[in-house]
Design an enzyme around this catalytic site. Structure first.
Site, PDB file in Angstrom:
ATOM      1  N   CYS A   8      79.997  47.185  31.806  1.00 47.20           N
ATOM      2  CA  CYS A   8      80.990  46.772  31.439  1.00 47.20           C
ATOM      3  C   CYS A   8      81.520  45.565  32.301  1.00 47.20           C
ATOM      4  CB  CYS A   8      81.892  47.761  31.128  1.00 47.20           C
ATOM      5  SG  CYS A   8      81.479  48.990  29.887  1.00 47.20           S
ATOM      6  N   TYR A  11      84.539  44.486  32.916  1.00 42.08           N
ATOM      7  CA  TYR A  11      85.739  44.757  33.898  1.00 42.08           C
ATOM      8  C   TYR A  11      85.780  46.412  34.494  1.00 42.08           C
ATOM      9  CZ  TYR A  11      86.539  47.798  29.484  1.00 42.08           C
ATOM     10  OH  TYR A  11      86.572  48.386  28.369  1.00 42.08           O
ATOM     11  N   CYS A  54     100.715  60.554  35.799  1.00 43.95           N
ATOM     12  CA  CYS A  54     100.461  59.896  37.236  1.00 43.95           C
ATOM     13  C   CYS A  54     101.273  58.541  37.360  1.00 43.95           C
ATOM     14  CB  CYS A  54      99.348  60.297  37.734  1.00 43.95           C
ATOM     15  SG  CYS A  54      98.232  58.824  37.505  1.00 43.95           S
ATOM     16  N   CYS A  56     103.179  59.880  43.470  1.00 41.44           N
ATOM     17  CA  CYS A  56     102.021  60.172  43.046  1.00 41.44           C
ATOM     18  C   CYS A  56     101.336  61.068  43.939  1.00 41.44           C
ATOM     19  CB  CYS A  56     101.188  58.971  42.344  1.00 41.44           C
ATOM     20  SG  CYS A  56     101.155  57.490  43.739  1.00 41.44           S
ATOM     21  N   CYS A  83      93.043  58.457  45.527  1.00 39.86           N
ATOM     22  CA  CYS A  83      93.306  58.057  44.188  1.00 39.86           C
ATOM     23  C   CYS A  83      92.138  57.247  43.804  1.00 39.86           C
ATOM     24  CB  CYS A  83      94.415  56.908  43.979  1.00 39.86           C
ATOM     25  SG  CYS A  83      94.855  56.502  42.377  1.00 39.86           S
ATOM     26  N   ASP A  84      91.724  57.372  42.304  1.00 39.70           N
ATOM     27  CA  ASP A  84      90.758  56.550  41.637  1.00 39.70           C
ATOM     28  C   ASP A  84      90.888  55.057  41.952  1.00 39.70           C
ATOM     29  OD1 ASP A  84      88.367  56.906  39.917  1.00 39.70           O
ATOM     30  OD2 ASP A  84      89.494  56.347  38.118  1.00 39.70           O
TER      31      ASP A  84
END
Length: 375
Positions: free
Chosen positions: A22, A24, A257, A263, A278-279
């Site tokens: 993908c 993006y 979140c 956060c 964080c991701d």
């Protein structure tokens, strides 16, 4: 120990490995810390230790495991069977167990869906709309369409009655087709839908890629779908962002979140045990530690992780602090705060114009709901 430690760890059993390409995908980039593609779980003792730590760190009544990637189904069904057995082994009496997995859906088959159903998994599956919109950016390694294989996976999940949420990335490819996208999901029988705005920052600039959603277009997209949803589908279809907006009618805190005041409750554990804030911040600056050396509870409660979460509210521009919909948005995700406010202050969220239009549009309806709720 924190008495109310609320968290959702994105566990990456295969790191950023994926069977698709993908264009993006934010998790497959040179900016990420590379971990060599090692699975967290070739070592059964490590897998069991991770699960035991995760359960011990949970202060809620429900212990929630969230499996992400890359493409987490590449770990194979046997990995998840093993994980599920370890979870049941360590789950204390009186606690509820829940597993979620986010997938592109292309590798799902009857065996997978039978297991997911029997183990009570919740599945998030990525679909960006009907075929001509979905295929803009979601391609195979050789550039072919993924639509039919994704649709097959979704239908198998339906067949086996697996609770399934559609995850739709809103980009330049579908931002001008809100009703076409929404009606497509409705026709599929989707009952849970999440819209995820694509924001790809170019380097450290205040500009974005051509694939990125336009901020105001995203606002119009949400408003159009919201009006359709309120008119025809409220109570039957749950759209995560709309449900989140309506929480204020009942004076409930945000659960998502990106809209929380602070956060830090959605960290990442990579496939070698590394723990990141964080991701969207899997990099050296946001490396907190490794679960082989520190417990998950200690990493969650660490000053570095706490500070990461606190910075969100501490760095809000004055423009945000004066905003009439601040409590709805709270500046959204810090990763998107890179444009300049109208009064020249840095750190405004790229999506501000869209969210401001959307939440302002929702306010009259939310107030009506509030009146009913308190009557």
């Amino acid at each position: 120990m924190s008495q109310n430690r609320s968290f959702q760890i994105f566990t990456k059993p295969v790191g950023d490995s994926c069977n698709l390409n993908c264009s993006y995908c934010y998790y497959h980039t040179d900016s990420l810390v590379k971990i060599g593609g090692k699975r967290i779980i070739t070592d059964d003792l490590f897998l069991e230790e991770y699960i035991s730590q995760h359960i011990e760190a949970t202060t809620d009544d429900t212990v929630f495991f969230s499996w992400h990637g890359g493409e987490p189904t590449l770990a194979g069904i046997e990995f998840y069977r093993k994980a599920f057995d370890f979870q049941k082994k360590h789950l204390p009496a009186g606690k509820k167990l829940l597993n979620g997995i986010q997938t592109n859906g292309t590798l799902l088959n009857e065996d997978w869906c039978r297991f997911l159903s029997s183990a009570g998994f919740i599945v998030g599956i990525s679909i960006d709309g009907p075929e001509h919109l979905h295929n803009h950016f979601r391609k195979t390694k050789n550039g072919s369409s993924t639509f039919e294989s994704v649709l097959n996976g979704f239908r198998l999940l339906q067949k086996h009655q697996v609770p399934t949420e559609v995850l739709c990335v809103v980009s330049v490819g579908n931002e001008n087709h809100p009703l076409e996208v929404y009606w497509f999901f409705k026709k599929l029988g989707a009952r849970f839908i999440t819209f995820l705005p694509l924001v790809e920052r170019i380097g450290n600039s205040n500009t974005v890629t051509k694939r990125s959603v336009n901020a105001e277009a995203f606002g119009r997209f949400l408003i159009t779908v919201f009006d359709e949803w309120v008119q025809n589908d409220i109570g039957n279809i749950q759209v995560q962002l709309f449900e989140e907006a309506l929480r204020s009618a009942f004076d409930n805190e945000h659960t998502l979140c990106i809209f929380k005041r602070n956060c830090g409750g959605v960290p990442v554990i990579e496939s070698n045990g590394d723990f990141y804030s964080c991701d969207h911040f899997v990099n050296e600056k946001h490396f907190i530690g490794n679960i082989r050396e520190q417990t998950i509870a200690d990493l969650l409660d660490s000053e570095k992780q706490t500070e990461f979460g606190r910075v969100k509210s501490e760095t809000l521009p004055e423009y945000c602090k004066r905003c009439e919909v601040l409590t709805q948005c709270n500046g959204e995700c810090p990763k998107n705060r890179f444009i300049v406010s109208p009064d020249g202050e840095a750190g405004l969220n790229y999506l501000c114009a869209g969210y401001r239009k959307f939440f302002s549009h929702c306010r009259p309806f939310i107030e009506e709901i509030r009146k009913v709720a308190v009557s």
